[in-house]
Design an enzyme around this catalytic site. Structure first.
Site, PDB file in Angstrom:
ATOM      1  N   LYS A 188      52.678   9.092 115.931  1.00 33.22           N
ATOM      2  CA  LYS A 188      54.212   8.578 115.600  1.00 33.22           C
ATOM      3  C   LYS A 188      54.629   7.860 116.792  1.00 33.22           C
ATOM      4  CE  LYS A 188      53.843   8.390 112.346  1.00 33.22           C
ATOM      5  NZ  LYS A 188      52.962   8.388 111.334  1.00 33.22           N
ATOM      6  N   CYS A 215      49.810  -9.150 105.124  1.00 31.32           N
ATOM      7  CA  CYS A 215      49.969 -10.138 104.484  1.00 31.32           C
ATOM      8  C   CYS A 215      50.747  -9.979 103.095  1.00 31.32           C
ATOM      9  CB  CYS A 215      49.011 -11.293 104.078  1.00 31.32           C
ATOM     10  SG  CYS A 215      48.166 -12.016 105.701  1.00 31.32           S
ATOM     11  N   ARG A 262      54.330  -5.576 105.206  1.00 33.19           N
ATOM     12  CA  ARG A 262      52.799  -5.859 105.220  1.00 33.19           C
ATOM     13  C   ARG A 262      52.329  -6.955 106.218  1.00 33.19           C
ATOM     14  NH1 ARG A 262      50.552  -4.644 100.416  1.00 33.19           N
ATOM     15  NH2 ARG A 262      48.867  -6.088 100.536  1.00 33.19           N
ATOM     16  N   TRP A 311      50.158 -11.366 108.421  1.00 28.72           N
ATOM     17  CA  TRP A 311      49.638 -10.405 109.685  1.00 28.72           C
ATOM     18  C   TRP A 311      48.382 -11.096 110.084  1.00 28.72           C
ATOM     19  CZ3 TRP A 311      45.389  -7.484 110.741  1.00 28.72           C
ATOM     20  CH2 TRP A 311      45.587  -6.500 111.905  1.00 28.72           C
ATOM     21  N   ASN A 347      45.571 -13.510 101.236  1.00 28.95           N
ATOM     22  CA  ASN A 347      45.761 -12.396 101.820  1.00 28.95           C
ATOM     23  C   ASN A 347      44.416 -11.814 101.908  1.00 28.95           C
ATOM     24  OD1 ASN A 347      46.232  -9.557 102.679  1.00 28.95           O
ATOM     25  ND2 ASN A 347      46.852  -8.949 100.615  1.00 28.95           N
ATOM     26  N   GLY A 348      43.604 -11.676 103.054  1.00 35.89           N
ATOM     27  CA  GLY A 348      42.579 -11.289 103.066  1.00 35.89           C
ATOM     28  C   GLY A 348      41.835 -11.973 104.261  1.00 35.89           C
ATOM     29  N   HIS A 382      39.944  21.215 129.827  1.00 39.68           N
ATOM     30  CA  HIS A 382      38.813  20.580 130.133  1.00 39.68           C
ATOM     31  C   HIS A 382      39.088  19.157 130.421  1.00 39.68           C
ATOM     32  CE1 HIS A 382      36.622  23.835 128.536  1.00 39.68           C
ATOM     33  NE2 HIS A 382      37.506  24.022 127.555  1.00 39.68           N
ATOM     34  N   GLU A 413      49.144  13.805 115.118  1.00 38.90           N
ATOM     35  CA  GLU A 413      50.258  13.111 114.222  1.00 38.90           C
ATOM     36  C   GLU A 413      51.500  12.695 115.079  1.00 38.90           C
ATOM     37  OE1 GLU A 413      49.966  11.150 111.799  1.00 38.90           O
ATOM     38  OE2 GLU A 413      52.077  11.107 111.160  1.00 38.90           O
ATOM     39  N   GLU A 425      53.268   4.687 117.931  1.00 40.84           N
ATOM     40  CA  GLU A 425      53.655   3.375 117.143  1.00 40.84           C
ATOM     41  C   GLU A 425      55.162   3.066 117.087  1.00 40.84           C
ATOM     42  OE1 GLU A 425      51.673   3.472 112.566  1.00 40.84           O
ATOM     43  OE2 GLU A 425      52.659   5.602 113.158  1.00 40.84           O
ATOM     44  N   LYS A 457      51.642  -2.337 107.073  1.00 38.39           N
ATOM     45  CA  LYS A 457      51.870  -0.760 106.427  1.00 38.39           C
ATOM     46  C   LYS A 457      50.601  -0.825 105.819  1.00 38.39           C
ATOM     47  CE  LYS A 457      53.988   2.467 104.563  1.00 38.39           C
ATOM     48  NZ  LYS A 457      54.204   3.663 105.668  1.00 38.39           N
TER      49      LYS A 457
HETATM   50  O1  M6R Z   1      47.787   3.482 103.458  1.00 39.10           O
HETATM   51  P1  M6R Z   1      46.949   4.448 103.992  1.00 39.10           P
HETATM   52  O2  M6R Z   1      47.178   5.816 104.310  1.00 39.10           O
HETATM   53  O3  M6R Z   1      45.221   4.335 103.812  1.00 39.10           O
HETATM   54  O4  M6R Z   1      47.092   3.850 105.703  1.00 39.10           O
HETATM   55  C1  M6R Z   1      46.180   4.375 106.634  1.00 39.10           C
HETATM   56  C2  M6R Z   1      46.886   4.017 108.042  1.00 39.10           C
HETATM   57  O5  M6R Z   1      46.834   2.722 108.179  1.00 39.10           O
HETATM   58  C3  M6R Z   1      48.296   4.735 108.287  1.00 39.10           C
HETATM   59  O6  M6R Z   1      48.338   5.836 108.113  1.00 39.10           O
HETATM   60  C4  M6R Z   1      48.507   4.221 109.799  1.00 39.10           C
HETATM   61  O7  M6R Z   1      48.148   5.130 110.631  1.00 39.10           O
HETATM   62  C5  M6R Z   1      50.140   4.502 109.767  1.00 39.10           C
HETATM   63  N1  M6R Z   1      50.888   3.334 110.557  1.00 39.10           N
HETATM   64  C6  M6R Z   1      50.598   5.687 110.403  1.00 39.10           C
HETATM   65  O8  M6R Z   1      51.978   5.816 110.785  1.00 39.10           O
END
Ligand code: M6R
Length: 611
Positions: free
Chosen positions: A488, A2, A27, A73, A99-100, A507, A484, A491, A606
């Site tokens: 990516k 949000c 956000r 969100w 927001n929250g 395994h 990672e 996502e 984000k």
């Molecule tokens: O802002 P932060 O680094 O604490 O966020 C952590 C995760 O939410 C963030 O890395 C998320 O996994 C990303 N979307 C990855 O691309």
């Protein structure tokens, strides 16, 4: 999670609010809404993105010099028009954006229903504004006092803005656990969840602290009080944010721009820290160095991509600096009663500095006496302020929801930290130290070179864009890179992907391999290279499709792989910084080819400011 924007001053609020919402759309983007105060209190809101809201509003009355806006969100209640913010109180005299999460909203709602209140949405936010109105009516107090009383009753996190039809000159703002910045202009004020909507109007900002309420009046009167009614003096800070960092700068997407920014962002992360006299200095944690050097162990807490950076940190600090390290998901750590002592140093890693789980894990570790250090990107963020000391990554604003340049900047800081500890504790020879120091200095240039694989990676993306699954395999320092790479791809392209340590393949995951399965190996010519080559053989024998990241000039993997992507030669501990780049590009191109929303992938936001 949000985004919130607000404005009060002499200008029309609408353009400022809409522009601000666009900046904050990363956000959350499942619905959006706006409230403008003019002759009446007009609220417009709808499901969808800010562009949908603009289309919805185009024939409406948008006058008003006081207003607030929200991009959502969803947590409580599905994303639809009714659950979008702002929410009215029952009389429609008050409106709120939030927001929250109000955790005790069910109990409060039942009490309010028993007192005759009716609710139109499923949100926790509507409960809060109805509660405020209920207090005004039943306790015969003014709005400011009612907000204070209500906030003392709620459990949970909030950043809120409240406006009243009967008071055309005041914005009421409060925060706990969710960020809020107040921008101070000439006879005008701006509010936002982060500084990005504010920076083009003013550089003077105040970051509200938890349990603070700001009362902002048109006549320039700006007061901060705690929810216990104690007056506070606003602490005005100067923003160091560049407007161009918030634009796409000719790239199709922020993600691509941010991938290409990495030579610079890494340079910014090391600038001033690799000193000409050969010292590594991390100024932000100098006062805590003895604690670090004497630490019984280091615990790294983080989420998502930042957790992957933490995992690289574990390999680094144990390998080079010889201090035991544990890496924990903040969300698990906070709930599992871990053994923590005053001799532990906890490092919290977060791009946004607002991740709720990381923040809660910090508070828990702090209460047990550990020293808490932060590695954050966003200056002045909640995590940066909650830690005892910290190091900023200086990667610049990261707008794409998929984290790219923040990851490599976090790893860079961990590299500098490991090297500093190793040097100070005498775990590294003079010549090795200088060799490593010099090699770090070359990394921005080597990333620049690595980015030249883009065109080739696009061809690979074309070939595999239709795959249903991907496997990413790496060992040692590059096991986290495999994780990672897989994250990516998930996502950005919504393709299922798994990251594994290469040797673990036999395994279980090896059962998945057939001629349909692309397997991405991270196989630079360092450490366990020969072992990884054997793993590649195993995949080849089962007809898997092999895409391999290798060191320039590699021949052994080239013989086996369908595609090899070369990265420059470097020290083993620096390979994650280079090997990550082609993986970021691969997921980017596959996502684009599949028509996905690159900068705002579905269901994501984000910064995750809720549990
Ligand atoms: O802002 P932060 O680094 O604490 O966020 C952590 C995760 O939410 C963030 O890395 C998320 O996994 C990303 N979307 C990855 O691309």
């Amino acid at each position: 999670m949000c985004g919130i924007v607000g404005y009060i001053g002499p200008r029309d609020a609408y353009p400022i609010l809409i522009k601000g919402l666009k900046r904050l759309e990363y956000r959350g983007y499942d619905s959006a809404g706006i409230a403008l105060l003019n002759e009446g209190l007009n609220v417009y809101k709808c499901r969808g993105k800010v562009a949908d809201l603009e289309a919805f509003i185009h024939d409406k009355d948008i006058s008003g010099t006081l207003g607030m806006a929200h991009t959502r969100w969803a947590t409580h209640g599905e994303p639809n028009d009714v659950n979008a913010h702002p929410h009215f109180s029952q009389s429609e005299n008050l409106a709120i954006i939030h927001n929250g999460i109000i955790e005790n909203y069910q109990t409060l709602k039942e009490e309010l229903i028993n007192r005759g209140h009716q609710f139109s949405s499923d949100t926790d936010t509507e409960v809060l504004i109805q509660l405020v109105e209920d207090i005004i009516e039943n306790e015969n107090v003014e709005l400011e006092e009612a907000i204070r009383i209500a906030l003392n009753q709620v459990v949970g996190a909030y950043a809120i803005v409240i406006i009243s039809k009967d008071d055309k000159d005041t914005l009421y703002v409060a925060r706990k656990g969710s960020p809020l910045v107040v921008g101070i202009g000439e006879n005008e004020f701006f509010l936002a969840s982060d500084a990005t909507p504010i920076v083009e109007y003013t550089k003077n900002v105040v970051y509200l602290d938890d349990e603070e309420i700001a009362i902002i009046r048109r006549n320039g009167d700006f007061k901060i009080k705690t929810i216990k009614n104690k007056e506070k003096t606003p602490y005005i800070q100067k923003l160091e944010l560049n407007l161009s960092a918030l634009e796409k700068g000719g790239f199709d997407h922020f993600m691509l721009k941010e991938i290409y920014e990495q030579p610079k962002s890494i340079l910014d992360s090391i600038r001033g820290r690799l000193r000409p006299n050969g010292e590594v200095i991390l100024g932000g944690i100098l006062d805590y160095e003895q604690k670090i050097f004497n630490a019984r162990r280091i615990i790294i807490i983080a989420c998502g991509t930042s957790w992957h950076a933490g995992l690289v940190g574990e390999y680094l600090i144990e390998d080079i600096a010889r201090i035991p390290v544990e890496v924990e998901y903040a969300s698990e750590f906070r709930y599992r009663n871990p053994v923590i002592t005053e001799d532990d140093v906890v490092i919290a890693i977060s791009q946004s500095g607002e991740t709720a789980d990381t923040l809660a894990a910090i508070e828990m570790a702090k209460s047990k006496g550990a020293t808490i250090l932060g590695i954050c990107n966003v200056v002045g963020s909640s995590i940066a302020r909650a830690t005892h000391a910290g190091v900023y990554t200086h990667a610049g604003p990261e707008i794409g929801v998929a984290s790219t340049k923040a990851f490599t900047a976090q790893v860079t800081i961990l590299i500098l930290l490991a090297l500093r500890i190793a040097r100070k504790k005498g775990h590294i020879t003079q010549s090795k130290y200088h060799q490593y120091f010099h090699e770090i200095e070359l990394i921005p240039e080597k990333i620049e070179k690595t980015l030249m694989v883009n065109k080739f990676v696009k061809e690979i993306a074309e070939k595999y864009k239709g795959a249903r699954n991907f496997l990413y395999l790496g060992r040692g320092y590059n096991f986290p890179v495999a994780l990672e790479g897989a994250l990516k791809l998930k996502e950005i392209s919504y393709i299922h992907a798994e990251g594994y340590p290469a040797a673990e393949m036999k395994h279980g995951p090896i059962a998945l391999i057939d001629e349909e399965m692309p397997v991405v190996f991270i196989a630079p010519n360092t450490g366990t290279y020969e072992k990884v080559v054997s793993n590649i053989e195993e995949v080849k024998a089962r007809k898997g499709k092999i895409i391999a990241i290798v060191t320039e000039g590699d021949t052994a993997v080239r013989r086996l792989a369908d595609y090899v992507i070369e990265i420059p030669e470097t020290e083993e501990f620096l390979t994650p910084l280079l090997a990550t780049i082609p993986l970021q590009l691969l997921s980017y191109h596959i996502g684009v080819m599949r028509g996905c929303n690159i900068d705002q992938p579905r269901n994501l936001a984000k910064s995750v400011t809720v549990e």
